[in-house]
Scaffold this active site. Structure first.
Site, PDB file in Angstrom:
ATOM      1  N   CYS A   1       6.664  -0.449  -3.155  1.00 49.55           N
ATOM      2  CA  CYS A   1       6.231   0.078  -4.341  1.00 49.55           C
ATOM      3  C   CYS A   1       5.603  -1.014  -5.614  1.00 49.55           C
ATOM      4  O   CYS A   1       6.595  -1.621  -5.768  1.00 49.55           O
ATOM      5  CB  CYS A   1       7.061   1.053  -4.927  1.00 49.55           C
ATOM      6  SG  CYS A   1       6.186   1.831  -6.484  1.00 49.55           S
TER       7      CYS A   1
ATOM      8  N   LYS B   1       9.686   0.420   4.575  1.00 52.79           N
ATOM      9  CA  LYS B   1       8.247   0.409   4.348  1.00 52.79           C
ATOM     10  C   LYS B   1       8.120  -0.667   3.511  1.00 52.79           C
ATOM     11  O   LYS B   1       8.874  -0.866   2.362  1.00 52.79           O
ATOM     12  CB  LYS B   1       7.791   1.702   3.855  1.00 52.79           C
ATOM     13  CG  LYS B   1       6.350   1.798   3.621  1.00 52.79           C
ATOM     14  CD  LYS B   1       5.892   3.311   2.892  1.00 52.79           C
ATOM     15  CE  LYS B   1       4.431   3.330   2.907  1.00 52.79           C
ATOM     16  NZ  LYS B   1       3.565   2.635   1.848  1.00 52.79           N
TER      17      LYS B   1
ATOM     18  N   GLY C   1      -1.445   8.022   3.212  1.00 46.75           N
ATOM     19  CA  GLY C   1      -1.066   8.723   1.861  1.00 46.75           C
ATOM     20  C   GLY C   1      -2.071   9.278   1.204  1.00 46.75           C
ATOM     21  O   GLY C   1      -2.147  10.555   0.970  1.00 46.75           O
ATOM     22  N   ARG C   2      -2.842   8.567   0.282  1.00 45.23           N
ATOM     23  CA  ARG C   2      -3.745   9.155  -0.808  1.00 45.23           C
ATOM     24  C   ARG C   2      -4.641  10.126  -0.056  1.00 45.23           C
ATOM     25  O   ARG C   2      -5.150  11.040  -0.746  1.00 45.23           O
ATOM     26  CB  ARG C   2      -4.443   8.157  -1.553  1.00 45.23           C
ATOM     27  CG  ARG C   2      -3.734   7.401  -2.556  1.00 45.23           C
ATOM     28  CD  ARG C   2      -4.458   6.127  -3.143  1.00 45.23           C
ATOM     29  NE  ARG C   2      -4.329   5.106  -1.998  1.00 45.23           N
ATOM     30  CZ  ARG C   2      -5.339   4.272  -2.300  1.00 45.23           C
ATOM     31  NH1 ARG C   2      -5.817   3.981  -3.555  1.00 45.23           N
ATOM     32  NH2 ARG C   2      -5.368   3.040  -1.379  1.00 45.23           N
TER      33      ARG C   2
END
Length: 331
Positions: free
Chosen positions: A102, A141, A228-229
């Protein structure tokens, strides 16, 4: 078949990425319906879990219909990560995932998420603390490195494998890139070619179409892809990719009715999970995503933002569907 510990996945699984304020149970349920093979919770602060923070605890909610599902934790303290792994274990997910990727400032400033990319030794210690604290498979991740001058994913992959993790997902950007620029999957390909790497390697970054998914599968030879997005407002992408892999053809795009059904299901499940008031307030971020690229939706967006009950949602869905039926008839 791809295995993460004792979890058996399809030959080339499609994973739903953990996304803050997105990957909650209602959204995961939609993605599971539309072909996601493995999903993760929103990331959860280890410190928050230990403090028994309500928001962190709520993110532990998982349901049998979404299995296999992993719970993702983050933090920069070994003891806190170990304790949070034991807390996670009590809700019986299929695996525990550690977030070392992140890039958000408030996470990085706490020495967590991508903030750990600067200190591989700390990354290893944190991972060992989690692995030794749970019987569940542990996955990680991460990103390529902090910036273009400090890409360290080769060393990271080998050393994390030595700690006992069962799979590694690599977002093929550095922290400095955030979500900008092009993801460089050549690094993922190099990790896969390393004869010392035995665990599954999943690639993440820039997959937004069936064509790109197939191209990257063939070109970089990873064990699966995390999306993801591209799934936000478009859970159909998983089955579209699978169909394209099998046939080389595209599934028909979701119709207005398909999109409205997804909105209704998402809203209903959000209400079931959070209650009507909060569930529909938090749905407001999603409506436009389901109609991205659809003409004239702006006229309905404001109305969707003003609904407070499922009955109002149903009435607005009928109104929206009728409008688009008439619109289609005129063109």
């Amino acid at each position: 078949m791809v295995k993460i510990g004792n979890i058996e996945l399809p030959e080339f699984p499609l994973l739903l990425a953990p996304m803050e304020d997105v990957s909650d149970p209602p959204f995961r349920r939609l993605c599971k319906m539309h072909g996601a093979d493995l999903m993760y919770s929103e990331f959860i602060s280890s410190e928050g879990l230990i403090r028994d923070a309500m928001k962190s605890r709520k993110k532990l909610d998982i349901f049998d219909y979404e299995r296999p599902v992993g719970i993702q934790i983050f933090g920069g303290d070994e003891e806190a990560m170990a304790m949070s792994a034991r807390i996670v274990e009590t809700v019986n997910p299929d695996l525990v995932d550690i977030n070392f990727g992140c890039p958000v400032k408030k996470v990085v400033c706490k020495g967590a998420g991508a903030g750990v990319l600067k200190d591989i030794d700390l990354m290893v210690r944190l991972t060992k603390a989690v692995v030794s604290s749970t019987h569940l498979p542990v996955t990680v991740k991460t990103r390529l490195g902090w910036d273009s001058t400090s890409i360290n994913i080769d060393e990271v992959a080998e050393r994390l494998q030595e700690t006992g993790i069962k799979a590694l997902t690599i977002h093929a950007r550095t922290r400095a890139q955030m979500y900008k620029g092009e993801a460089d999957w050549e690094h993922i390909s190099r990790i896969k070619q390393n004869p010392n790497i035995e665990i599954p390697i999943f690639g993440n970054g820039d997959i937004d179409s069936p064509e790109k998914a197939l191209e990257y599968k063939q070109k970089y030879a990873c064990d699966g892809i995390m999306i993801g997005r591209a799934a936000i407002g478009y859970p159909w992408i998983f089955n579209e990719i699978k169909h394209f892999f099998e046939t080389g053809e595209h599934l028909a795009e979701p119709t207005i009715s398909d999109r409205l059904l997804a909105v209704r299901q998402h809203a209903e499940w959000s209400v079931e999970w959070k209650g009507e008031k909060l569930g529909l307030i938090e749905m407001r971020q999603h409506y436009s995503n389901y109609f991205r690229g659809i003409p004239h939706f702006k006229e309905f967006r404001k109305k969707f933002l003003e609904v407070y009950t499922l009955e109002e949602i149903d009435a607005l869905i009928k109104e929206t569907e009728l409008f688009y039926e008439e619109y289609q008839a005129q063109i």
